[in-house]
Design a protein around this motif. Structure first.
Motif, mmCIF file in Angstrom:
data_model
loop_
_atom_site.group_PDB
_atom_site.id
_atom_site.type_symbol
_atom_site.label_atom_id
_atom_site.label_comp_id
_atom_site.label_asym_id
_atom_site.label_seq_id
_atom_site.Cartn_x
_atom_site.Cartn_y
_atom_site.Cartn_z
ATOM 1 N N ARG A 123 0.821 -1.217 0.000
ATOM 2 C CA ARG A 123 0.000 0.000 0.000
ATOM 3 C C ARG A 123 0.851 1.262 0.000
ATOM 4 N NH1 ARG A 123 -2.785 -2.726 4.048
ATOM 5 N NH2 ARG A 123 -2.272 -1.162 5.627
ATOM 6 N N CYS A 124 2.012 1.196 0.598
ATOM 7 C CA CYS A 124 2.888 2.372 0.713
ATOM 8 C C CYS A 124 4.063 2.287 -0.250
ATOM 9 C CB CYS A 124 3.414 2.485 2.144
ATOM 10 S SG CYS A 124 2.111 2.637 3.368
ATOM 11 N N GLY A 125 3.935 1.440 -1.261
ATOM 12 C CA GLY A 125 5.032 1.198 -2.192
ATOM 13 C C GLY A 125 5.605 2.440 -2.830
ATOM 14 N N GLY A 126 4.745 3.378 -3.243
ATOM 15 C CA GLY A 126 5.230 4.600 -3.875
ATOM 16 C C GLY A 126 6.169 5.370 -2.973
ATOM 17 N N LEU B 277 7.820 4.203 -0.304
ATOM 18 C CA LEU B 277 9.008 3.404 0.006
ATOM 19 C C LEU B 277 9.966 3.336 -1.177
ATOM 20 C CD1 LEU B 277 7.316 0.485 1.985
ATOM 21 C CD2 LEU B 277 8.560 2.447 2.926
ATOM 22 N N ASP B 278 9.426 3.292 -2.399
ATOM 23 C CA ASP B 278 10.277 3.202 -3.593
ATOM 24 C C ASP B 278 11.145 4.439 -3.788
ATOM 25 O OD1 ASP B 278 9.355 0.690 -4.152
ATOM 26 O OD2 ASP B 278 7.863 1.354 -5.618
ATOM 27 N N ARG B 279 10.729 5.575 -3.240
ATOM 28 C CA ARG B 279 11.516 6.803 -3.375
ATOM 29 C C ARG B 279 12.723 6.832 -2.445
ATOM 30 N NH1 ARG B 279 6.222 8.817 -3.964
ATOM 31 N NH2 ARG B 279 6.066 9.422 -1.778
ATOM 32 N N LEU B 280 12.791 5.886 -1.513
ATOM 33 C CA LEU B 280 13.895 5.875 -0.552
ATOM 34 C C LEU B 280 15.104 5.164 -1.135
ATOM 35 C CD1 LEU B 280 11.773 5.195 2.620
ATOM 36 C CD2 LEU B 280 12.778 7.361 1.901
ATOM 37 N N ALA B 281 16.267 5.598 -0.703
ATOM 38 C CA ALA B 281 17.526 5.210 -1.331
ATOM 39 C C ALA B 281 17.911 3.750 -1.166
ATOM 40 C CB ALA B 281 18.660 6.096 -0.793
ATOM 41 N N ASP B 282 17.752 3.202 0.007
ATOM 42 C CA ASP B 282 18.257 1.844 0.231
ATOM 43 C C ASP B 282 17.326 1.054 1.145
ATOM 44 O OD1 ASP B 282 18.790 2.635 2.895
ATOM 45 O OD2 ASP B 282 20.831 3.226 2.396
ATOM 46 N N VAL B 283 17.671 -0.207 1.341
ATOM 47 C CA VAL B 283 16.810 -1.098 2.123
ATOM 48 C C VAL B 283 16.738 -0.663 3.590
ATOM 49 C CG1 VAL B 283 18.554 -2.852 2.664
ATOM 50 C CG2 VAL B 283 16.153 -3.519 2.448
ATOM 51 N N LYS C 197 14.216 2.156 3.718
ATOM 52 C CA LYS C 197 12.876 1.586 3.504
ATOM 53 C C LYS C 197 12.405 0.839 4.754
ATOM 54 C CE LYS C 197 13.390 1.114 -1.442
ATOM 55 N NZ LYS C 197 13.405 0.274 -2.621
ATOM 56 N N THR C 198 13.301 0.066 5.352
ATOM 57 C CA THR C 198 12.960 -0.680 6.563
ATOM 58 C C THR C 198 12.549 0.269 7.682
ATOM 59 O OG1 THR C 198 14.462 -2.500 6.003
ATOM 60 C CG2 THR C 198 13.859 -2.272 8.319
ATOM 61 N N ASN C 199 13.330 1.316 7.878
ATOM 62 C CA ASN C 199 13.037 2.245 8.972
ATOM 63 C C ASN C 199 11.742 3.020 8.740
ATOM 64 O OD1 ASN C 199 15.269 1.333 10.317
ATOM 65 N ND2 ASN C 199 16.570 3.048 9.727
ATOM 66 N N ARG C 200 11.496 3.421 7.489
ATOM 67 C CA ARG C 200 10.239 4.123 7.221
ATOM 68 C C ARG C 200 9.042 3.186 7.358
ATOM 69 N NH1 ARG C 200 6.931 7.794 8.360
ATOM 70 N NH2 ARG C 200 5.485 8.347 6.705
ATOM 71 N N LEU C 201 9.190 1.950 6.891
ATOM 72 C CA LEU C 201 8.096 0.991 7.041
ATOM 73 C C LEU C 201 7.862 0.666 8.518
ATOM 74 C CD1 LEU C 201 5.919 -0.738 5.734
ATOM 75 C CD2 LEU C 201 7.645 -2.533 5.387
ATOM 76 N N ALA C 202 8.908 0.652 9.324
ATOM 77 C CA ALA C 202 8.750 0.439 10.767
ATOM 78 C C ALA C 202 7.902 1.559 11.367
ATOM 79 C CB ALA C 202 10.114 0.367 11.458
ATOM 80 N N GLU C 203 8.124 2.806 10.926
ATOM 81 C CA GLU C 203 7.318 3.930 11.397
ATOM 82 C C GLU C 203 5.866 3.787 10.943
ATOM 83 O OE1 GLU C 203 10.729 7.447 11.447
ATOM 84 O OE2 GLU C 203 9.365 7.289 9.737
ATOM 85 N N LEU C 204 5.679 3.482 9.665
ATOM 86 C CA LEU C 204 4.327 3.325 9.128
ATOM 87 C C LEU C 204 3.592 2.182 9.824
ATOM 88 C CD1 LEU C 204 5.175 3.830 5.349
ATOM 89 C CD2 LEU C 204 3.940 5.440 6.833
#
Length: 196
Positions: free
Chosen positions: A131-134, A136-142, A145-152
């Motif tokens: 759902r948040c792929g757009g 997360l895809d703008r972030l530079a590395d895994v 992405k992991t840290n932002r998804l942890a927040e979400l």
């Protein structure tokens, strides 16, 4: 020597020192519990609730699982929430994730066949990542992405808790907080904008 043997020896030292510091501690906690906060956290060994918050015995009612997922389909989590809200009448619930979460990172990768239970547990995270792929895809590395998804994920779990009947129907519904622990600094960051 097995580590468990060392743990038992350390327990004796801890109990002695705790009783020396507060002679009423064990008598007080043996009479029952009345925590004011339910802590909903990750099972990660680097984020023990009492240690990172400076709380003592009896201060927190704690539930931990991989990636701090609050699922209405999880009887263990739901029984903890129900007991905390109805029987203990906690005043607050904290959902605390953490940066560098292995469960969150795993949700961004193909599911390994040898960990089917973990794969099922992180299914909601995989759906959230889609759902948040757009974003997360703008972030530079895994790692980012992991840290932002942890927040979400924390924010998603806060929303899930706020929608539960057991929370909404409580005579005094507990305040719900979304936090994330930074393993790099040891500090907790408030994520939920209504949590100021």
């Amino acid at each position: 020597m097995q580590y468990s043997t060392q743990m038992l020896a350390q327990n004796k030292v801890w109990a002695y020192e705790a009783a020396l510091a507060d002679s009423t501690l064990f008598g007080r906690i043996s009479r029952g519990q009345s925590p004011r906060v339910l802590w909903f956290g990750c099972s990660d060994s680097r984020v023990p609730a009492e240690s990172v918050t400076g709380c003592g015995l009896g201060d927190l009612f704690v539930h931990r699982n991989i990636a701090n997922i609050v699922s209405p389909d999880d009887p263990s989590a739901m029984s903890v929430i129900e007991y905390a809200v109805v029987a203990l009448q906690v005043e607050e619930i904290v959902v605390c994730g953490h940066y560098g979460c292995g469960g969150v990172r795993a949700s961004l990768l193909p599911a390994p066949d040898e960990l089917p239970h973990v794969g099922r547990r992180i299914g909601p995270l995989r759906a959230l990542a889609c759902r948040c792929g757009g974003e997360l895809d703008r972030l530079a590395d895994v790692d980012a992405k992991t840290n932002r998804l942890a927040e979400l994920n924390v924010l998603e779990q806060v929303r899930s808790l706020r929608a539960m009947d057991v929370i909404r129907d409580a005579p005094q519904p507990p305040k719900i907080h979304g936090w994330i622990f930074d393993t790099r600094s040891g500090l907790i960051k408030v994520l939920d904008p209504t949590d100021e």
